[in-house]
Scaffold this motif. Structure first.
Motif, PDB file in Angstrom:
ATOM      1  N   GLY A  20       0.826  -1.214   0.000  1.00  0.00           N
ATOM      2  CA  GLY A  20       0.000   0.000   0.000  1.00  0.00           C
ATOM      3  C   GLY A  20       0.859   1.262   0.000  1.00  0.00           C
ATOM      4  N   LEU A  21       1.910   1.270   0.830  1.00  0.00           N
ATOM      5  CA  LEU A  21       2.796   2.445   0.907  1.00  0.00           C
ATOM      6  C   LEU A  21       3.584   2.629  -0.391  1.00  0.00           C
ATOM      7  N   THR A  22       3.952   1.500  -1.029  1.00  0.00           N
ATOM      8  CA  THR A  22       4.662   1.585  -2.315  1.00  0.00           C
ATOM      9  C   THR A  22       3.751   2.214  -3.374  1.00  0.00           C
ATOM     10  N   LEU A  23       2.495   1.783  -3.404  1.00  0.00           N
ATOM     11  CA  LEU A  23       1.536   2.326  -4.384  1.00  0.00           C
ATOM     12  C   LEU A  23       1.296   3.822  -4.113  1.00  0.00           C
ATOM     13  N   LEU A  24       1.241   4.188  -2.825  1.00  0.00           N
ATOM     14  CA  LEU A  24       1.050   5.600  -2.460  1.00  0.00           C
ATOM     15  C   LEU A  24       2.238   6.450  -2.941  1.00  0.00           C
ATOM     16  N   SER A  25       3.465   5.949  -2.713  1.00  0.00           N
ATOM     17  CA  SER A  25       4.667   6.674  -3.173  1.00  0.00           C
ATOM     18  C   SER A  25       4.679   6.778  -4.697  1.00  0.00           C
ATOM     19  N   TRP A  26       4.340   5.679  -5.361  1.00  0.00           N
ATOM     20  CA  TRP A  26       4.323   5.628  -6.824  1.00  0.00           C
ATOM     21  C   TRP A  26       3.354   6.689  -7.356  1.00  0.00           C
ATOM     22  N   TRP A  27       2.172   6.725  -6.739  1.00  0.00           N
ATOM     23  CA  TRP A  27       1.139   7.691  -7.155  1.00  0.00           C
ATOM     24  C   TRP A  27       1.642   9.130  -6.913  1.00  0.00           C
ATOM     25  N   ALA A  28       2.208   9.351  -5.713  1.00  0.00           N
ATOM     26  CA  ALA A  28       2.679  10.706  -5.383  1.00  0.00           C
ATOM     27  C   ALA A  28       3.833  11.127  -6.296  1.00  0.00           C
ATOM     28  N   GLY A  29       4.708  10.173  -6.618  1.00  0.00           N
ATOM     29  CA  GLY A  29       5.870  10.485  -7.446  1.00  0.00           C
ATOM     30  C   GLY A  29       5.536  10.768  -8.890  1.00  0.00           C
ATOM     31  N   THR A  30       4.402  10.266  -9.341  1.00  0.00           N
ATOM     32  CA  THR A  30       4.043  10.458 -10.757  1.00  0.00           C
ATOM     33  C   THR A  30       2.882  11.441 -10.940  1.00  0.00           C
ATOM     34  N   ASN A  31       2.313  11.937  -9.838  1.00  0.00           N
ATOM     35  CA  ASN A  31       1.186  12.873  -9.941  1.00  0.00           C
ATOM     36  C   ASN A  31       1.454  14.182  -9.200  1.00  0.00           C
ATOM     37  N   GLY A  32       2.711  14.576  -9.209  1.00  0.00           N
ATOM     38  CA  GLY A  32       3.048  15.890  -8.623  1.00  0.00           C
ATOM     39  C   GLY A  32       3.016  15.921  -7.126  1.00  0.00           C
ATOM     40  N   GLY A  33       3.273  14.810  -6.483  1.00  0.00           N
ATOM     41  CA  GLY A  33       3.398  14.786  -5.018  1.00  0.00           C
ATOM     42  C   GLY A  33       2.068  14.811  -4.298  1.00  0.00           C
ATOM     43  N   PHE A  34       2.119  15.246  -3.031  1.00  0.00           N
ATOM     44  CA  PHE A  34       0.919  15.252  -2.187  1.00  0.00           C
ATOM     45  C   PHE A  34       0.226  16.611  -2.221  1.00  0.00           C
ATOM     46  N   GLY A  35       0.602  17.453  -3.199  1.00  0.00           N
ATOM     47  CA  GLY A  35      -0.012  18.783  -3.309  1.00  0.00           C
ATOM     48  C   GLY A  35       0.432  19.734  -2.230  1.00  0.00           C
ATOM     49  N   SER A  36       1.585  19.453  -1.614  1.00  0.00           N
ATOM     50  CA  SER A  36       2.043  20.286  -0.497  1.00  0.00           C
ATOM     51  C   SER A  36       2.775  21.520  -0.997  1.00  0.00           C
ATOM     52  N   ARG A  37       2.799  22.560  -0.185  1.00  0.00           N
ATOM     53  CA  ARG A  37       3.571  23.773  -0.455  1.00  0.00           C
ATOM     54  C   ARG A  37       4.479  24.031   0.722  1.00  0.00           C
ATOM     55  N   ALA A  39       6.817  22.540  -2.547  1.00  0.00           N
ATOM     56  CA  ALA A  39       6.746  21.245  -3.227  1.00  0.00           C
ATOM     57  C   ALA A  39       7.731  20.239  -2.649  1.00  0.00           C
ATOM     58  N   SER A  40       8.845  20.760  -2.058  1.00  0.00           N
ATOM     59  CA  SER A  40       9.861  19.831  -1.537  1.00  0.00           C
ATOM     60  C   SER A  40       9.315  18.970  -0.392  1.00  0.00           C
ATOM     61  N   TRP A  41       8.235  19.423   0.256  1.00  0.00           N
ATOM     62  CA  TRP A  41       7.633  18.606   1.327  1.00  0.00           C
ATOM     63  C   TRP A  41       7.118  17.278   0.790  1.00  0.00           C
ATOM     64  N   SER A  42       6.665  17.264  -0.466  1.00  0.00           N
ATOM     65  CA  SER A  42       6.195  16.006  -1.063  1.00  0.00           C
ATOM     66  C   SER A  42       7.350  15.019  -1.175  1.00  0.00           C
ATOM     67  N   TYR A  90      18.069  17.104  -0.194  1.00  0.00           N
ATOM     68  CA  TYR A  90      17.035  17.229  -1.226  1.00  0.00           C
ATOM     69  C   TYR A  90      16.399  18.623  -1.197  1.00  0.00           C
ATOM     70  N   SER A  91      16.030  19.079  -0.001  1.00  0.00           N
ATOM     71  CA  SER A  91      15.257  20.328   0.079  1.00  0.00           C
ATOM     72  C   SER A  91      16.110  21.572  -0.104  1.00  0.00           C
ATOM     73  N   THR A  92      17.438  21.458   0.107  1.00  0.00           N
ATOM     74  CA  THR A  92      18.297  22.644  -0.049  1.00  0.00           C
ATOM     75  C   THR A  92      18.953  22.697  -1.421  1.00  0.00           C
ATOM     76  N   ALA A  93      18.604  21.742  -2.305  1.00  0.00           N
ATOM     77  CA  ALA A  93      19.207  21.733  -3.643  1.00  0.00           C
ATOM     78  C   ALA A  93      18.764  22.963  -4.421  1.00  0.00           C
ATOM     79  N   GLY A  94      19.749  23.682  -5.016  1.00  0.00           N
ATOM     80  CA  GLY A  94      19.410  24.893  -5.778  1.00  0.00           C
ATOM     81  C   GLY A  94      19.000  24.545  -7.187  1.00  0.00           C
ATOM     82  N   GLN A  95      18.140  25.371  -7.745  1.00  0.00           N
ATOM     83  CA  GLN A  95      17.748  25.192  -9.145  1.00  0.00           C
ATOM     84  C   GLN A  95      18.756  25.898 -10.036  1.00  0.00           C
ATOM     85  N   HIS A  96      19.500  25.129 -10.798  1.00  0.00           N
ATOM     86  CA  HIS A  96      20.446  25.724 -11.755  1.00  0.00           C
ATOM     87  C   HIS A  96      19.754  25.800 -13.105  1.00  0.00           C
ATOM     88  N   SER A  97      19.752  26.961 -13.696  1.00  0.00           N
ATOM     89  CA  SER A  97      19.007  27.122 -14.939  1.00  0.00           C
ATOM     90  C   SER A  97      19.787  26.558 -16.108  1.00  0.00           C
TER      91      SER A  97
END
Lengths: 109, 194
Positions: A20-37, A39-42, A90-97
């Motif tokens: 169940g937890l694997t399916l939940l992670s799979w769903w969250a990973g392919t559908n934009g996470g848990f909708g948290s703000r 986004a890194s919280w997802s 993960y959460s402190t990774a900078g976005q390099h353009s």
């Protein structure tokens, strides 16, 4: 509960939980996470689920729940420290353009 | 007073051999460092890692996770069966665990083939370097695990000393679950984290 009396139903429940937890992670990973703000919280949520799954495997499949306290503490500490370290990295990774370094022989998708 | 304290204390049991746990913990520590190194390099170029990750098929990673979880369940039940002197059942359960392990290998070969046919190799970029290092090291562990399960199955068939078999079976099971738990972390790191 000793190893001799470990019930099969516990193993079945743990497997269902892990699936169940694997399916939940799979769903969250392919559908934009848990909708948290933000986004890194997802992502941190997905990592936390993974560490909880690790703990389930360690405790119930590896039977560490029957092991001496020191072994249980060492493994719990490993999971906790790893979760914290991965979450920070993960959460402190900078976005390099910019510049991406590819070396593909045939990158036709 | 002493007696009641002793009775209240939970009995403890180290699965397999205590020495095995030195190897297991060492391996967990080594992979933990590798996981951190992967995310450290990801933070250098998130765009590259995100773009590269989109070239992976999440379905492969997810199905492999489910296959390994089910194999772990079979092996945990096999250890239980050995404990209950159900040798025939243990052999069947170990066989099911081995089949799941081989299925993982087949899926991984298809996945590697898919990547290489698109020109994505160890040398493509930093992401794929760590993709092949992490999945390759894990695959090596898994192949050793399949070998261990095959030896366990043969040993149970020639059962002469059930108590020795139980310790060896527990040790083999612990190693197999290590293979499972490492993949549980590799899957989100490589396939899911955006």
């Amino acid at each position: 509960m000793t190893p001799m009396t470990r019930s099969l139903s516990t193993l079945n429940i743990v497997l269902l939980l892990l699936v169940g937890l694997t399916l939940l992670s799979w769903w969250a990973g392919t559908n934009g996470g848990f909708g948290s703000r933000p986004a890194s919280w997802s992502g941190i949520g997905i990592l936390a689920i993974a560490m909880f799954k690790v703990r389930l495997v360690v405790r119930h499949f590896m039977e560490v729940d029957q092991a001496p306290l020191v072994l249980r503490i060492v493994i719990d500490l490993w999971a906790l420290v790893l979760l914290i370290a991965l979450s920070i990295l993960y959460s402190t990774a900078g976005q390099h353009s910019g510049v991406t370094h590819w070396s593909i022989v045939d990158g036709d998708f | 007073m002493m007696n009641s304290q002793t009775q209240a204390r939970q009995p403890t049991h180290i699965p397999g051999e205590p020495g095995l746990w030195v190897f297991i913990l060492g391996d967990m520590f080594m992979f933990g460092v590798l996981f951190c190194v992967f995310l450290y390099y990801r933070s250098d170029d998130v765009a590259l890692f995100t773009e590269s990750q989109q070239r992976l098929r999440v379905t492969f990673g997810a199905v492999n996770t489910l296959v390994l979880l089910i194999s772990s369940w079979f092996v945990a039940r096999a250890v239980h069966a050995v404990r209950c002197d159900q040798g025939d059942l243990a052999r069947k359960l170990l066989k099911a665990g081995i089949v799941c392990g081989l299925l993982f290998v087949v899926l991984k070969i298809f996945e590697y083939g898919d990547k290489i046919s698109h020109g994505l190799t160890f040398f493509s970029n930093e992401f794929f370097k760590y993709y092949f290092i992490l999945t390759g090291l894990h695959l090596l562990h898994l192949c050793v695990g399949v070998l261990v399960l095959l030896i366990l199955r043969a040993r149970i068939a020639d059962a002469a000393k059930p108590s020795t078999d139980l310790v060896i079976c527990e040790a083999g099971g612990v190693y197999w679950h290590l293979v499972d738990l490492l993949w549980i972390v590799i899957f989100p790191l490589l396939y899911l984290l955006k």
